[in-house]
Design a protein around this motif. Structure first.
Motif, PDB file in Angstrom:
ATOM      1  N   GLN A 164       0.838  -1.204   0.000  1.00 27.17           N
ATOM      2  CA  GLN A 164       0.000   0.000   0.000  1.00 27.17           C
ATOM      3  C   GLN A 164       0.875   1.256   0.000  1.00 27.17           C
ATOM      4  O   GLN A 164       0.609   2.202  -0.736  1.00 27.17           O
ATOM      5  CB  GLN A 164      -0.945  -0.008   1.198  1.00 27.17           C
ATOM      6  N   ASP A 165       1.930   1.238   0.809  1.00 33.25           N
ATOM      7  CA  ASP A 165       2.838   2.391   0.848  1.00 33.25           C
ATOM      8  C   ASP A 165       3.557   2.573  -0.489  1.00 33.25           C
ATOM      9  O   ASP A 165       3.717   3.694  -0.971  1.00 33.25           O
ATOM     10  CB  ASP A 165       3.844   2.255   1.991  1.00 33.25           C
ATOM     11  N   LEU A 166       3.994   1.464  -1.095  1.00 34.30           N
ATOM     12  CA  LEU A 166       4.630   1.544  -2.414  1.00 34.30           C
ATOM     13  C   LEU A 166       3.658   2.146  -3.437  1.00 34.30           C
ATOM     14  O   LEU A 166       4.046   3.003  -4.236  1.00 34.30           O
ATOM     15  CB  LEU A 166       5.089   0.159  -2.881  1.00 34.30           C
ATOM     16  N   GLY A 167       2.401   1.702  -3.396  1.00 35.93           N
ATOM     17  CA  GLY A 167       1.390   2.230  -4.303  1.00 35.93           C
ATOM     18  C   GLY A 167       1.146   3.714  -4.089  1.00 35.93           C
ATOM     19  O   GLY A 167       1.017   4.481  -5.046  1.00 35.93           O
ATOM     20  N   GLU A 168       1.125   4.138  -2.821  1.00 33.52           N
ATOM     21  CA  GLU A 168       0.906   5.554  -2.505  1.00 33.52           C
ATOM     22  C   GLU A 168       2.068   6.415  -2.977  1.00 33.52           C
ATOM     23  O   GLU A 168       1.872   7.515  -3.501  1.00 33.52           O
ATOM     24  CB  GLU A 168       0.667   5.727  -1.006  1.00 33.52           C
ATOM     25  N   VAL A 169       3.294   5.924  -2.810  1.00 33.13           N
ATOM     26  CA  VAL A 169       4.459   6.675  -3.282  1.00 33.13           C
ATOM     27  C   VAL A 169       4.429   6.763  -4.808  1.00 33.13           C
ATOM     28  O   VAL A 169       4.696   7.822  -5.387  1.00 33.13           O
ATOM     29  CB  VAL A 169       5.778   6.043  -2.775  1.00 33.13           C
ATOM     30  N   ALA A 170       4.095   5.658  -5.472  1.00 35.06           N
ATOM     31  CA  ALA A 170       4.000   5.660  -6.937  1.00 35.06           C
ATOM     32  C   ALA A 170       2.915   6.635  -7.404  1.00 35.06           C
ATOM     33  O   ALA A 170       3.086   7.330  -8.409  1.00 35.06           O
ATOM     34  CB  ALA A 170       3.720   4.253  -7.462  1.00 35.06           C
ATOM     35  N   ALA A 171       1.818   6.694  -6.673  1.00 31.09           N
ATOM     36  CA  ALA A 171       0.738   7.616  -7.020  1.00 31.09           C
ATOM     37  C   ALA A 171       1.205   9.066  -6.870  1.00 31.09           C
ATOM     38  O   ALA A 171       0.968   9.902  -7.757  1.00 31.09           O
ATOM     39  CB  ALA A 171      -0.488   7.352  -6.143  1.00 31.09           C
ATOM     40  N   ALA A 172       1.875   9.356  -5.759  1.00 25.60           N
ATOM     41  CA  ALA A 172       2.330  10.722  -5.514  1.00 25.60           C
ATOM     42  C   ALA A 172       3.420  11.152  -6.499  1.00 25.60           C
ATOM     43  O   ALA A 172       3.411  12.284  -6.981  1.00 25.60           O
ATOM     44  CB  ALA A 172       2.848  10.841  -4.075  1.00 25.60           C
ATOM     45  N   ALA A 173       4.345  10.261  -6.818  1.00 24.51           N
ATOM     46  CA  ALA A 173       5.483  10.620  -7.670  1.00 24.51           C
ATOM     47  C   ALA A 173       5.161  10.584  -9.158  1.00 24.51           C
ATOM     48  O   ALA A 173       5.668  11.402  -9.920  1.00 24.51           O
ATOM     49  CB  ALA A 173       6.664   9.688  -7.376  1.00 24.51           C
ATOM     50  N   TYR A 174       4.315   9.628  -9.567  1.00 25.53           N
ATOM     51  CA  TYR A 174       4.089   9.413 -10.998  1.00 25.53           C
ATOM     52  C   TYR A 174       2.632   9.539 -11.439  1.00 25.53           C
ATOM     53  O   TYR A 174       2.335   9.399 -12.612  1.00 25.53           O
ATOM     54  CB  TYR A 174       4.568   8.011 -11.404  1.00 25.53           C
ATOM     55  N   GLY A 175       1.713   9.713 -10.486  1.00 26.92           N
ATOM     56  CA  GLY A 175       0.307   9.794 -10.846  1.00 26.92           C
ATOM     57  C   GLY A 175      -0.327   8.440 -11.115  1.00 26.92           C
ATOM     58  O   GLY A 175      -1.411   8.353 -11.688  1.00 26.92           O
ATOM     59  N   LEU A 176       0.339   7.393 -10.700  1.00 36.40           N
ATOM     60  CA  LEU A 176      -0.168   6.035 -10.886  1.00 36.40           C
ATOM     61  C   LEU A 176      -1.360   5.804  -9.955  1.00 36.40           C
ATOM     62  O   LEU A 176      -1.407   6.359  -8.863  1.00 36.40           O
ATOM     63  CB  LEU A 176       0.962   5.056 -10.531  1.00 36.40           C
ATOM     64  N   ASN A 177      -2.304   4.981 -10.366  1.00 36.42           N
ATOM     65  CA  ASN A 177      -3.418   4.616  -9.503  1.00 36.42           C
ATOM     66  C   ASN A 177      -2.881   3.655  -8.440  1.00 36.42           C
ATOM     67  O   ASN A 177      -2.436   2.548  -8.765  1.00 36.42           O
ATOM     68  CB  ASN A 177      -4.519   3.954 -10.334  1.00 36.42           C
ATOM     69  N   ALA A 178      -2.906   4.078  -7.175  1.00 37.23           N
ATOM     70  CA  ALA A 178      -2.313   3.293  -6.097  1.00 37.23           C
ATOM     71  C   ALA A 178      -2.936   1.906  -5.975  1.00 37.23           C
ATOM     72  O   ALA A 178      -2.231   0.908  -5.793  1.00 37.23           O
ATOM     73  CB  ALA A 178      -2.420   4.048  -4.773  1.00 37.23           C
ATOM     74  N   ALA A 179      -4.256   1.825  -6.074  1.00 38.39           N
ATOM     75  CA  ALA A 179      -4.938   0.539  -5.929  1.00 38.39           C
ATOM     76  C   ALA A 179      -4.544  -0.427  -7.049  1.00 38.39           C
ATOM     77  O   ALA A 179      -4.345  -1.625  -6.810  1.00 38.39           O
ATOM     78  CB  ALA A 179      -6.455   0.736  -5.907  1.00 38.39           C
TER      79      ALA A 179
END
Length: 154
Positions: free
Chosen positions: A26-41
């Motif tokens: 979940q934390d990896l997904g959140e960082v990816a979302a914040a840095a790259y705009g990726l959908n965390a889920a």
């Protein structure tokens, strides 16, 4: 291929205590979302799906979770350094504290494997890992990773 093209400074973090692999994803997904705009889920689901095929904990305190995702235009990375190692079901049964996640487009083919090999070679270098474990500043961690010259495959 270079790590500096895969890993943005905003995608490098130091985290304290995590309670589970699920929380880590979940934390990896959140960082990816914040840095790259990726959908965390979507990122979390992709990592969990890949992990169900076999653990991505490669030993020596290192995990390389990865996933191929729809709607991604290039390969991206997220690096986390944990202050307290996490039980990860690694091949050597040791907890992990250095996690480098890769997310690749669904159709990236051999480029995904090249990126994974580059990250793997870099993270297998004991000197690089020692430097990563000795630093808690995300900017320094990014510099260590992107300035590293991974040994070339024979």
């Amino acid at each position: 291929m270079e790590l500096s093209k895969l890993l943005m400074p905003e995608a490098v973090r130091v985290l304290g205590h995590l309670t589970s692999k699920k929380r880590l994803f979940q934390d990896l997904g959140e960082v990816a979302a914040a840095a790259y705009g990726l959908n965390a889920a979507v990122a979390v689901d992709g990592m969990q799906e890949r992990e169900s095929l076999g653990p991505t904990g490669v030993g020596h305190g290192i995990a390389l979770p990865h996933a191929r995702l729809e709607d991604l235009s290039k390969i991206i990375g997220v690096f986390l350094r944990l202050e307290k190692p996490l039980d990860y079901d690694s091949v050597d049964r040791q907890p992990v504290d250095l996690i480098f996640a890769l997310f690749a487009p669904k159709d990236s083919g051999v480029d995904h494997l090249k990126a994974l090999a580059l990250v793997s070679r870099t993270m297998r270098d004991p000197a690089i890992c020692a430097k990563l474990r000795a630093n808690t500043d995300p900017a320094k961690l990014h510099a260590i990773l992107t300035e590293a010259r991974a040994p070339q495959a024979a």
